[in-house]
Design a protein around this motif. Sequence first.
Motif, mmCIF file in Angstrom:
data_model
loop_
_atom_site.group_PDB
_atom_site.id
_atom_site.type_symbol
_atom_site.label_atom_id
_atom_site.label_comp_id
_atom_site.label_asym_id
_atom_site.label_seq_id
_atom_site.Cartn_x
_atom_site.Cartn_y
_atom_site.Cartn_z
ATOM 1 N N LEU A 124 40.070 35.663 49.811
ATOM 2 C CA LEU A 124 39.672 35.310 48.438
ATOM 3 C C LEU A 124 38.381 36.027 48.043
ATOM 4 C CD1 LEU A 124 40.287 31.477 47.970
ATOM 5 C CD2 LEU A 124 41.518 33.381 46.939
ATOM 6 N N ASP A 125 37.411 36.053 48.965
ATOM 7 C CA ASP A 125 36.142 36.736 48.679
ATOM 8 C C ASP A 125 36.365 38.222 48.440
ATOM 9 O OD1 ASP A 125 34.823 34.314 48.965
ATOM 10 O OD2 ASP A 125 34.062 34.757 50.988
ATOM 11 N N SER A 126 37.179 38.838 49.288
ATOM 12 C CA SER A 126 37.468 40.262 49.148
ATOM 13 C C SER A 126 38.185 40.546 47.832
ATOM 14 C CB SER A 126 38.314 40.739 50.325
ATOM 15 O OG SER A 126 38.709 42.073 50.152
ATOM 16 N N ASP A 127 39.160 39.716 47.499
ATOM 17 C CA ASP A 127 39.890 39.906 46.239
ATOM 18 C C ASP A 127 38.945 39.774 45.046
ATOM 19 O OD1 ASP A 127 42.205 40.280 47.678
ATOM 20 O OD2 ASP A 127 43.063 38.314 47.192
ATOM 21 N N ALA A 128 38.033 38.820 45.102
ATOM 22 C CA ALA A 128 37.075 38.634 44.000
ATOM 23 C C ALA A 128 36.188 39.866 43.843
ATOM 24 C CB ALA A 128 36.228 37.386 44.235
ATOM 25 N N GLU A 129 35.767 40.446 44.966
ATOM 26 C CA GLU A 129 34.919 41.647 44.920
ATOM 27 C C GLU A 129 35.667 42.843 44.355
ATOM 28 O OE1 GLU A 129 33.347 42.392 48.816
ATOM 29 O OE2 GLU A 129 32.376 40.427 48.915
ATOM 30 N N ASN A 130 36.976 42.869 44.534
ATOM 31 C CA ASN A 130 37.799 44.003 44.105
ATOM 32 C C ASN A 130 38.609 43.720 42.842
ATOM 33 O OD1 ASN A 130 37.240 45.863 46.342
ATOM 34 N ND2 ASN A 130 38.186 44.255 47.570
ATOM 35 N N MET A 131 38.239 42.685 42.096
ATOM 36 C CA MET A 131 39.061 42.259 40.972
ATOM 37 C C MET A 131 39.209 43.334 39.899
ATOM 38 S SD MET A 131 41.157 40.030 39.964
ATOM 39 C CE MET A 131 40.907 38.835 41.258
ATOM 40 N N ASP A 132 38.193 44.133 39.644
ATOM 41 C CA ASP A 132 38.329 45.191 38.638
ATOM 42 C C ASP A 132 39.442 46.162 39.020
ATOM 43 O OD1 ASP A 132 36.367 44.174 36.993
ATOM 44 O OD2 ASP A 132 34.789 45.506 37.744
ATOM 45 N N ALA A 133 39.463 46.594 40.271
ATOM 46 C CA ALA A 133 40.508 47.516 40.726
ATOM 47 C C ALA A 133 41.874 46.836 40.713
ATOM 48 C CB ALA A 133 40.183 48.036 42.124
ATOM 49 N N ILE A 134 41.914 45.571 41.081
ATOM 50 C CA ILE A 134 43.172 44.825 41.081
ATOM 51 C C ILE A 134 43.717 44.731 39.655
ATOM 52 C CG2 ILE A 134 44.193 42.527 41.457
ATOM 53 C CD1 ILE A 134 42.177 42.272 43.855
ATOM 54 N N LEU A 135 42.849 44.392 38.711
ATOM 55 C CA LEU A 135 43.284 44.278 37.314
ATOM 56 C C LEU A 135 43.759 45.616 36.755
ATOM 57 C CD1 LEU A 135 40.541 41.852 35.974
ATOM 58 C CD2 LEU A 135 42.954 41.326 36.422
ATOM 59 N N THR A 136 43.088 46.693 37.143
ATOM 60 C CA THR A 136 43.503 48.025 36.705
ATOM 61 C C THR A 136 44.896 48.344 37.226
ATOM 62 O OG1 THR A 136 41.223 48.788 36.575
ATOM 63 C CG2 THR A 136 42.933 50.483 36.792
ATOM 64 N N GLU A 137 45.147 48.054 38.488
ATOM 65 C CA GLU A 137 46.463 48.323 39.076
ATOM 66 C C GLU A 137 47.531 47.426 38.452
ATOM 67 O OE1 GLU A 137 49.427 50.021 41.547
ATOM 68 O OE2 GLU A 137 47.521 50.710 40.746
ATOM 69 N N MET A 138 47.217 46.185 38.192
ATOM 70 C CA MET A 138 48.180 45.287 37.551
ATOM 71 C C MET A 138 48.525 45.771 36.142
ATOM 72 S SD MET A 138 48.962 43.248 39.927
ATOM 73 C CE MET A 138 50.017 42.155 39.013
ATOM 74 N N ALA A 139 47.532 46.240 35.422
ATOM 75 C CA ALA A 139 47.779 46.788 34.082
ATOM 76 C C ALA A 139 48.672 48.021 34.178
ATOM 77 C CB ALA A 139 46.471 47.118 33.399
ATOM 78 N N ARG A 140 48.439 48.865 35.188
ATOM 79 C CA ARG A 140 49.269 50.045 35.400
ATOM 80 C C ARG A 140 50.722 49.656 35.638
ATOM 81 N NH1 ARG A 140 51.815 52.812 38.850
ATOM 82 N NH2 ARG A 140 51.304 51.570 40.659
ATOM 83 N N MET A 141 50.940 48.501 36.286
ATOM 84 C CA MET A 141 52.290 48.012 36.567
ATOM 85 C C MET A 141 52.882 47.216 35.410
ATOM 86 S SD MET A 141 52.320 47.013 40.613
ATOM 87 C CE MET A 141 50.770 46.136 40.752
ATOM 88 N N GLY A 142 52.114 47.083 34.327
ATOM 89 C CA GLY A 142 52.647 46.422 33.146
ATOM 90 C C GLY A 142 52.418 44.931 33.079
ATOM 91 N N VAL A 143 51.512 44.421 33.898
ATOM 92 C CA VAL A 143 51.226 42.977 33.887
ATOM 93 C C VAL A 143 49.935 42.719 33.137
ATOM 94 C CG1 VAL A 143 50.741 40.952 35.313
ATOM 95 C CG2 VAL A 143 52.433 42.624 36.055
#
Length: 143
Positions: A124-143
Amino acid sequence: MFLGQYSHSLDAKGRITIPARFREELNAGLVITRGYSAYLIAYPEEEWIKLAEKIADVPKTSHMARSYGRFVFGGAFEATLDSAGRVLIPPFLRRYAHLDQEAIIVGVNTYIEIWGPEIWHQTLDSDAENMDAILTEMARMGV
């Protein structure tokens, strides 16, 4: 649909109680297998069948497909809920996910993840630190 996060103890036999709100979707049975890091994935029978059919359709000549199949099917365990809503986690899967006395059960839409508490909180901590990159990838996938 599986939603939410729950903390449950494992008993001396390696059984864990499944949250009451998840049980109806699991009454027909479930398959527990290794997750993609140190956690477990529990699929309702119908979701497991969908995954198995997709894997069966990939070429057996693909080294990656064979490796993935070994990982997923070789680490799988068919299970049923007992009358108390508990499911047995076999020793080899408990070792893989570092499950000892406590587990975090997480609903992830069509399946459940089962985590050791320490690794869950680190993730959870790691995901929170990387949330900007995660959101960018999710947007790329259409979510």
